[in-house]
Scaffold this active site. Structure first.
Site, PDB file in Angstrom:
ATOM      1  N   ASP A 348       0.813  -1.213   0.000  1.00  0.00           N
ATOM      2  CA  ASP A 348       0.000   0.000   0.000  1.00  0.00           C
ATOM      3  C   ASP A 348       0.845   1.260   0.000  1.00  0.00           C
ATOM      4  O   ASP A 348       0.307   2.369  -0.026  1.00  0.00           O
ATOM      5  CB  ASP A 348      -0.940   0.002   1.217  1.00  0.00           C
ATOM      6  CG  ASP A 348      -2.338   0.457   0.848  1.00  0.00           C
ATOM      7  OD1 ASP A 348      -2.750   0.263  -0.310  1.00  0.00           O
ATOM      8  OD2 ASP A 348      -3.032   1.008   1.729  1.00  0.00           O
ATOM      9  N   ASP A 755     -11.225  -5.238  11.575  1.00  0.00           N
ATOM     10  CA  ASP A 755     -11.386  -6.671  11.806  1.00  0.00           C
ATOM     11  C   ASP A 755     -12.624  -6.969  12.657  1.00  0.00           C
ATOM     12  O   ASP A 755     -13.423  -7.851  12.318  1.00  0.00           O
ATOM     13  CB  ASP A 755     -10.126  -7.242  12.455  1.00  0.00           C
ATOM     14  CG  ASP A 755      -9.607  -6.368  13.587  1.00  0.00           C
ATOM     15  OD1 ASP A 755     -10.289  -5.390  13.953  1.00  0.00           O
ATOM     16  OD2 ASP A 755      -8.514  -6.650  14.116  1.00  0.00           O
TER      17      ASP A 755
END
Length: 1054
Positions: A348, A755
């Site tokens: 990224d 998450d």
């Protein structure tokens, strides 16, 4: 089913056959169905009259005869779907509990002794074998044995013997034979010459292959029953305790009393949220040998499911490339078929350093992977393997191992030198930007404005290891980034990997790892497959979560980095409800769950009716002839295997039906719309709803087609060049606009702890998850052992919880009409409200110092009855903790470190997270805490003593100073006032010492390393010196105190 794109004027149509169920039940039609057993996935054989064998007469759940007999003899003797007790069929052995009416006149067949060397007619009626007695001779072997090993199983038998050893193998076979003989299912055949041993081994292997791939191990009642009793008693004691606290206020310290009671009520609520999800903890055990016997049969194609592995990284300068390279190497060397493994690395930060590192890693993998598989080394991350302080010659018998290991270690050292050279080169960026080896500029020179990049290193033709064998696919992915677009950090990167992998490989399961979490157990993927490929629960599982284990932590785990209490207590408790929460790494996902689909729903058992009552009575009782006929039709459908035909085709996504079929040819939208006349309204709406797929998944026909393949795989006739172009398209920065990515599909946006949010959404849809704890840790990672870094890590987690609390996905009000179990909801509520405990904790830790300085206390004078409740409460807290440690196996030291860091993190990181989260959500102010560091020590665990000042250290430092001053002031005041003042002082001192002891690791980290004087000596020296100094100031030892009445001059001259 139809799915297409208006802009591309094309549509994919997928067929599974005729949508209408036939009404005839002829023998030819029944044989053409080829019914498959839902347990072992083998074909269900026919009876002698030509009809399909039906185990359950109530629901018709398809089960073959060997599985039926095994369930009656070894299992719970009931149907897996409707849980109706199995009735005995003709020719089957009797078991305890059979009705007398089920005893057919076939006793001779039931107790007939079968001879392996007899005539071909030695098997039971209609050609089926008992699950416990499977013949390996004759042509009927491959047709009638479900879940068996085709091809004789001789090679597999030899492998089993090697893995168990000759003595252990013979012992297991003998035990199996004895169990079978006791049940009267196998005769003591053989002439004593040992010639029957191969047949015995084959029978054992065949029976072993049909066993479950895993089993649930509930805790013994001797461990869990006292634990539950103490929890209930503690709840009752809490009620009486608060009854006393609220009805007996401390009037001399009324504000302090009110604050203390409010804090105690909040602590009690937090305890309830944390405790009751641990009501029914369980353990699970997997059987990898059975997985091999079932899906990797000799002479047949490997039927294990493919897996895509995701590794995410952002900044290679903060996340060392050598660590990422070790993680990738451990993945490439995993013990799994190479053609079924693909590794995707997300960069990224668009770093050329990571790009070059992966190129070097791919080259080194050509030598490292065959070395690992040849000698079965563990772990398969080279840096951790070569640094292990163990006897590496243990269990190694090949003479070439030492020579090959030395050569491989030398090559790895050279590999590290090359990686370190790349890192040194990347420290200073050239003014003109990075340039690749072919002279072209690096596309990612501007990390915030660059195109999408994909590079396939391994897995293509010619990318073989030094032994000429194929290697798993390795793919570098860097998604496109442009100014003005919201990229959603890690969650956005993970969603890009989902789409890229769906276009290039489309494995049905995905393993998610952080760049610093390597495979410590090469069989970890197989452990997960024992659950995900289970025919009973596999389709209902959204993910399999592994515990996080860490390397490089000091022996005493000063700041509770291992988090053992959470992973070994809380997660096992959740596994007994609806499954553990998703913790961000070490998770194997079901791809269909990430796509927002609902789990498959089992068909409900039809209501039982009888013919002994008149029709009007049946109407009054809720039944009717019409409903009876409907249920009869349903039972016929179930009997023929047609009941699940429509349910398999249609999947629900947030209440809407979507058709899912295998891939087929491409047609135009007009052709599909013209063909809708032949369908009923339900199917027409289902077909027309496919036009909404592009609104949900984006403008990619290839990706949409991949979402419709439940078992994964690419459509036939795909061009690799076209797939790469499509993969670049799905990682473009504008692809997710006006879609449901991050809202209902993939990793969910809206929190830095994506998450928790992603797992919560799956559980709300009705999915289950499983917690897998193999004996050898599946994955290991690194954790920050420095105090400041650890607090910042906890700050990030707490901030994400506050963001979820302030969003529409808050478990307090989200999806109450869904399928989330209430105990699971309590656990999710606890994960988002725990940061707010910091406010009550800070106030409660300040109260002891205030009480010592003012001479007041939050509790009035106790009588004997009231003191009983205080003692009972403390005793129940201790007993609960002891019993919890007893069933979980967690050590007392690990539990105590967790308690200490709960206070340290609560009064620092959690407190800042609450205010930072409120400012971010309500005012839009994003605050950052800067960290300045001193030089670190190069010795082992040198980072542990590294001191980095940050504003997070201010609240706990203040609390320690306040309580120390309070202790000094309280003791000096008691000495000054005499013996009578020591009694009330003990309660205050106990309160203050409770705070100091919990903050002791923080104080130790604050002081850094003391090479000569232990920290505890320095602490007590300062404390005692302060006490005696203040005592000397407050009392005058040279002037005796006056006794008796005070004498004053009266003013009268005598």
């Amino acid at each position: 089913m139809a799915a297409g794109s208006h802009s591309r004027s094309e549509l994919h149509v997928f067929h599974t056959g005729d949508d209408r169920a036939p009404t005839e039940t002829s023998r030819e039609f029944v044989m053409s169905l080829k019914k498959i057993c839902k347990i072992c996935r083998d074909e269900i054989e026919l009876k002698e009259n030509g009809e399909v064998f039906v185990a359950c007469g109530e629901c018709g759940f398809p089960v073959c005869r060997p599985c039926y007999e095994y369930e009656r003899s070894e299992g719970n003797q009931s149907c897996p779907q409707c849980h109706t007790r199995y009735k005995r069929h003709k020719g089957c052995p009797r078991v305890a509990g059979d009705d007398e009416d089920d005893f057919h006149d076939d006793f001779e067949q039931e107790f007939q002794i079968k001879n392996h060397h007899g005539s071909p007619d030695h098997h039971a009626e209609n050609g089926e074998y008992n699950q416990q007695h499977l013949n390996t001779n004759g042509a009927a072997y491959n047709q009638s044995v479900a879940g068996s090993v085709v091809g004789g199983g001789k090679d597999l038998e030899d492998d089993q013997k090697e893995s168990y050893g000759d003595a252990e193998w013979k012992e297991r076979v003998e035990k199996w034979k004895n169990r079978q003989e006791k049940r009267g299912l196998v005769s003591k055949f053989g002439d004593g010459s040992g010639n029957d041993q191969p047949d015995d081994d084959d029978d054992y292997l065949l029976a072993e292959a049909r066993q479950p791939l895993w089993r649930k191990i509930p805790l013994p009642s001797s461990l869990i029953s006292p634990y539950r009793i103490v929890i209930i008693l503690r709840l009752v004691i809490l009620g009486f305790f608060f009854h006393f606290r609220i009805l007996t206020p401390a009037y001399d310290a009324y504000p302090l009393w009110i604050i203390s009671v409010i804090c105690e009520i909040w602590f009690a609520l937090s305890w309830i949220l944390d405790q009751f999800p641990k009501w029914s903890p369980i353990n699970r055990e997997t059987y990898l040998d059975r997985l091999t016997l079932r899906f990797e049969r000799e002479g047949e194609p490997n039927r294990l499911a493919p897996v895509d592995v995701f590794v995410s990284t952002v900044d290679p300068l903060k996340e060392p490339p050598i660590i990422t390279a070790n993680t990738v190497l451990s993945i490439l060397a995993v013990d799994y078929p190479v053609e079924k493994v693909s590794c995707y690395v997300s960069d990224d930060g668009a770093s050329m350093l990571l790009f070059d590192t992966l190129a070097e890693t791919a080259e080194f993998a050509r030598r490292w992977v065959p070395f690992c598989k040849k000698y079965s080394v563990e772990p398969r991350a080279p840096d951790f393997y070569f640094n292990e302080k163990i006897d590496y010659l243990k269990d190694k018998v090949q003479p070439t191992f030492v020579k090959d290991r030395r050569a491989m270690k030398r090559e790895y050292e050279e590999f590290k030198v090359r990686i370190n050279a790349l890192v040194a080169k990347a420290q200073k960026k050239p003014e003109e930007g990075w340039v690749m080896q072919d002279g072209t500029p690096w596309p990612g020179n501007n990390t915030r404005d660059h195109p999408g990049m994909i590079q396939v290193y391994l897995g293509s033709e010619g990318a073989l290891d030094i032994e000429g064998k194929e290697l798993p696919r390795l793919v570098y992915v860097s998604r496109e980034k442009r100014p003005g677009y919201q990229h959603h950090k890690k969650a956005g990167a993970m969603n890009a990997l989902v789409r890229v992998s769906a276009v290039l490989t489309n494995a049905p399961f995905m393993l998610n790892l952080d760049c610093d979490h390597y495979l410590n157990n090469s069989k970890a993927v197989r452990e997960a497959m024992c659950f995900l490929m289970d025919p009973q629960i596999g389709k209902k599982l959204c993910y399999v979560q592994f515990p996080q284990r860490f390397d490089g932590i000091d022996r005493h785990d000063r700041y509770a980095n291992r988090n053992v209490v959470f992973f070994d207590i809380n997660m096992k408790g959740l596994d007994g409800i609806q499954g553990p929460v998703y913790v961000g790494t070490g998770t194997v996902f079901n791809r269909q769950a990430l796509y927002g689909y609902d789990p498959p729903v089992s068909e409900k058992r039809p209501k039982m009716t009888c013919d002994c009552w008149p029709s009007w009575c049946c109407c009054c009782c809720g039944g009717s002839r019409k409903s009876k006929s409907k249920s009869k039709k349903k039972s016929i459908k179930a009997l023929l295997g047609l009941g699940g035909l429509y349910s398999k085709k249609k999947k629900t996504m947030n209440g809407k039906n979507y058709t899912r079929k295998p891939s087929g040819p491409v047609f135009d939208l007009e052709e599909i719309e013209e063909g809708l006349e032949g369908y009923d309204e339900l199917e027409k709406s289902s077909l027309m709803s496919q036009k909404n797929f592009e609104k949900r998944f984006g403008q990619s026909p290839v990706f949409i087609a991949s979402t419709l393949k439940e078992d994964g795989g690419l459509p036939e006739g795909t061009n690799p060049t076209t797939l790469i172009k499509e993969a670049i398209h799905v990682i473009s920065c504008g692809y997710e606009e006006k879609t449901e990515w991050g809202k209902e599909i993939g990793w969910i946006y809206g929190s830095v702890t994506e998450d928790i949010l992603t797992g919560f959404k799956m559980h709300c849809r009705g999915w289950r998850s499983v917690y897998c704890c193999p004996k050898r840790a599946a994955f290991k990672g690194s954790a920050p052992i420095n105090l400041s870094d650890r607090l910042h890590q906890v700050l990030r987690w707490a901030l994400g919880s506050v963001e979820i609390f302030m969003s529409r996905h808050c478990p307090l009000w989200y999806a109450w009409g869904g399928k989330l179990k209430w105990l699971e909801r309590l656990a999710y509520i606890n994960t988002i409200v725990y940061p707010f405990t910091s406010i009550a904790l800070l106030a409660y830790c300040t109260l002891p110092a205030v009480c010592l300085l003012t001479g007041k206390f939050i509790v009035p004078t106790l009588n004997n009855f009231a003191s009983i409740w205080f003692m009972a409460l403390f005793l129940s807290i201790i007993v609960t903790s002891v019993l919890e440690l007893r069933w979980s196996g967690v050590s007392i030291e690990a539990w105590w470190r967790n308690e200490q860091f709960w206070v340290i993190g609560g009064v620092s990181a959690h407190l800042f997270a609450v205010f930072q989260g409120l400012l971010k959500v309500l005012a839009g102010v994003d605050t950052n805490f800067t960290v300045t560091s001193k030089a670190a020590d190069d010795a082992e665990f040198g980072e542990l003593y590294l001191f980095k000042w940050t504003t997070l250290l201010i609240p706990p430092t203040t609390l320690i100073i306040l309580n120390m001053v309070g202790v000094v002031a309280g003791v000096s005041d008691a000495i000054n006032n005499g013996y009578g003042s020591w009694g009330p002082l003990f309660g205050k001192l106990f309160f203050a010492f409770w705070v100091i002891v919990h903050l002791y690791p923080f104080l130790k980290g604050l002081m850094g390393r003391q090479n000569r004087t232990p920290t505890i000596v320095v602490l007590w020296s300062i404390l005692l010196a302060s006490i005696f100094s203040l005592v000397w100031v407050r009392i005058d030892p040279f002037l005796p105190k006056q006794k008796g009445p005070i004498l004053k001059q009266c003013g009268v001259e005598c």
